[in-house]
Design an enzyme around this catalytic site. Structure first.
Site, PDB file in Angstrom:
ATOM      1  N   GLU A  82      -6.714   4.387   8.310  1.00 51.51           N
ATOM      2  CA  GLU A  82      -6.544   5.807   7.993  1.00 51.51           C
ATOM      3  C   GLU A  82      -7.795   6.372   7.330  1.00 51.51           C
ATOM      4  OE1 GLU A  82      -1.764   5.073   7.605  1.00 51.51           O
ATOM      5  OE2 GLU A  82      -2.956   5.327   5.786  1.00 51.51           O
ATOM      6  N   HIS A 105      -9.326   0.766   5.409  1.00 51.33           N
ATOM      7  CA  HIS A 105      -8.044   0.983   6.082  1.00 51.33           C
ATOM      8  C   HIS A 105      -8.257   1.930   7.258  1.00 51.33           C
ATOM      9  CE1 HIS A 105      -3.899   2.260   6.795  1.00 51.33           C
ATOM     10  NE2 HIS A 105      -3.526   1.175   6.124  1.00 51.33           N
ATOM     11  N   ASN A 137       0.858  -1.181   0.000  1.00 48.60           N
ATOM     12  CA  ASN A 137       0.000   0.000   0.000  1.00 48.60           C
ATOM     13  C   ASN A 137       0.896   1.234   0.000  1.00 48.60           C
ATOM     14  OD1 ASN A 137      -1.908   1.993   0.392  1.00 48.60           O
ATOM     15  ND2 ASN A 137      -2.370   1.432   2.511  1.00 48.60           N
ATOM     16  N   TRP A 138       0.967   1.905  -1.138  1.00 51.63           N
ATOM     17  CA  TRP A 138       1.839   3.080  -1.253  1.00 51.63           C
ATOM     18  C   TRP A 138       1.255   4.320  -0.589  1.00 51.63           C
ATOM     19  CZ3 TRP A 138       4.696   3.574  -6.614  1.00 51.63           C
ATOM     20  CH2 TRP A 138       5.566   2.488  -6.752  1.00 51.63           C
ATOM     21  N   LYS A 139      -0.020   4.281  -0.237  1.00 49.66           N
ATOM     22  CA  LYS A 139      -0.689   5.433   0.379  1.00 49.66           C
ATOM     23  C   LYS A 139      -0.496   6.676  -0.511  1.00 49.66           C
ATOM     24  CE  LYS A 139      -0.140   3.209   4.833  1.00 49.66           C
ATOM     25  NZ  LYS A 139       0.104   3.337   6.285  1.00 49.66           N
ATOM     26  N   GLY A 194       3.139   2.060  10.783  1.00 47.52           N
ATOM     27  CA  GLY A 194       4.116   3.125  10.590  1.00 47.52           C
ATOM     28  C   GLY A 194       4.876   3.544  11.823  1.00 47.52           C
ATOM     29  N   GLY A 253       3.168  -1.194   4.130  1.00 50.92           N
ATOM     30  CA  GLY A 253       3.151   0.219   3.799  1.00 50.92           C
ATOM     31  C   GLY A 253       4.486   0.693   3.262  1.00 50.92           C
ATOM     32  N   GLY A 254       5.235   1.404   4.096  1.00 49.86           N
ATOM     33  CA  GLY A 254       6.469   2.047   3.670  1.00 49.86           C
ATOM     34  C   GLY A 254       7.488   1.115   3.041  1.00 49.86           C
ATOM     35  N   GLU A 299      -4.705  -5.164  10.804  1.00 50.77           N
ATOM     36  CA  GLU A 299      -3.684  -4.153  11.026  1.00 50.77           C
ATOM     37  C   GLU A 299      -3.933  -3.433  12.355  1.00 50.77           C
ATOM     38  OE1 GLU A 299      -1.795  -2.507   7.095  1.00 50.77           O
ATOM     39  OE2 GLU A 299      -3.769  -1.642   7.398  1.00 50.77           O
ATOM     40  N   SER A 350       3.930  -2.229  10.333  1.00 46.72           N
ATOM     41  CA  SER A 350       5.391  -2.203  10.488  1.00 46.72           C
ATOM     42  C   SER A 350       6.054  -3.514  10.082  1.00 46.72           C
ATOM     43  CB  SER A 350       5.774  -1.820  11.930  1.00 46.72           C
ATOM     44  OG  SER A 350       5.365  -0.500  12.213  1.00 46.72           O
TER      45      SER A 350
END
Length: 246
Positions: free
Chosen positions: A93, A91, A9-11, A167, A227-228, A161, A206
């Site tokens: 967020e 998600h 997920n590049w967000k 993150g 994610g990251g 999640e 993470s």
């Protein structure tokens, strides 16, 4: 047998130049399914870059309606037309920033099904809820409320999640991951029978090359929503490799 899935997920990150790395990702001939969910403006370019490769493309969200006066929103059918095979819904967020409820998430998942997309339905608890006595009940209620009755092993993936781990670099203990994923599997099987037993359940929060192998040892962890660490092939490929080896 549930096929493993490594989803990135590049967000709200990514540039056209970053797409060149996508076609280098590989899970081997019979390895995990690989999915990258870039921002919407990059979807078509990403689908073109990965055409013929092992990498599939997904969206990060969709609207519950097929069309209409919804400025800034994207219909699931539009994602499909852009080359997506799946879409993330619910998600944390989105739930926090846009006040999305379980009912909203369920409606979005149904829209994804109607468009021929796999819905990756996200659930997870806050840190306060994790420390409380009702944590598993809260997650189970999210799972039940967010998952449509028409969910199958083919059109649905569940992503657990924990919000407090996204993150932050913090990860639940293996005992907590195992307990939560086992509960999710039990609930899915009780509700959907054989289909629930075959629905994939991902862990997210993470995930990185240094902890992926341990996380993937859990029986009911069928992959990861990353994610990251999915933004660079050099970070994401080791996670895919750890999943392939699990």
């Amino acid at each position: 047998m549930r096929r493993k899935l490594a989803a990135g997920n590049w967000k709200m990150n990514g540039t056209p130049e970053m797409l060149a790395e996508l076609s280098t990702l590989t899970g081997g001939e019979d390895g995990p399914q690989i999915l990258i969910c870039p921002p919407a403006p990059l979807l078509t370019r990403a689908a073109d870059v990965t055409l013929g490769s092992k990498v599939e493309i997904g969206g990060q969200d969709c609207h519950a309606n097929t069309s209409g006066a919804h400025t800034g929103d994207i219909a699931a059918s539009m994602l499909k037309d852009a080359g997506a095979t799946a879409v993330i819904v619910g998600h944390s967020e989105r739930r926090a920033d846009h006040a999305e409820t379980d009912a909203h998430v369920r409606a979005k998942a149904e829209a994804a099904y109607a468009a021929g997309l796999t819905a990756i339905i996200c659930i997870g608890e806050s840190e306060e809820e994790r420390l409380g006595p009702d944590c598993l009940d809260i997650i189970a209620a999210q799972l039940d409320g967010s998952t449509p009755d028409t969910a199958t092993a083919d059109n649905t993936v569940i992503a657990y999640e924990p919000i407090w781990a996204i993150g932050t670099g913090r990860v639940p203990t293996m005992a907590q991951i195992v307990e939560t994923h086992d509960m999710i599997r039990a609930n899915l099987t009780a509700r959907f029978g054989d289909a629930g037993a075959h629905m994939r359940v991902l862990y997210g929060g993470s995930v990185k090359p240094t902890n992926a192998a341990e996380i993937f040892q859990a029986e009911n962890v069928d992959g990861a929503l990353v994610g990251g660490a999915s933004l660079k092939a050099s970070d994401f490929q080791p996670i895919i490799d750890a999943l392939a080896a699990s």
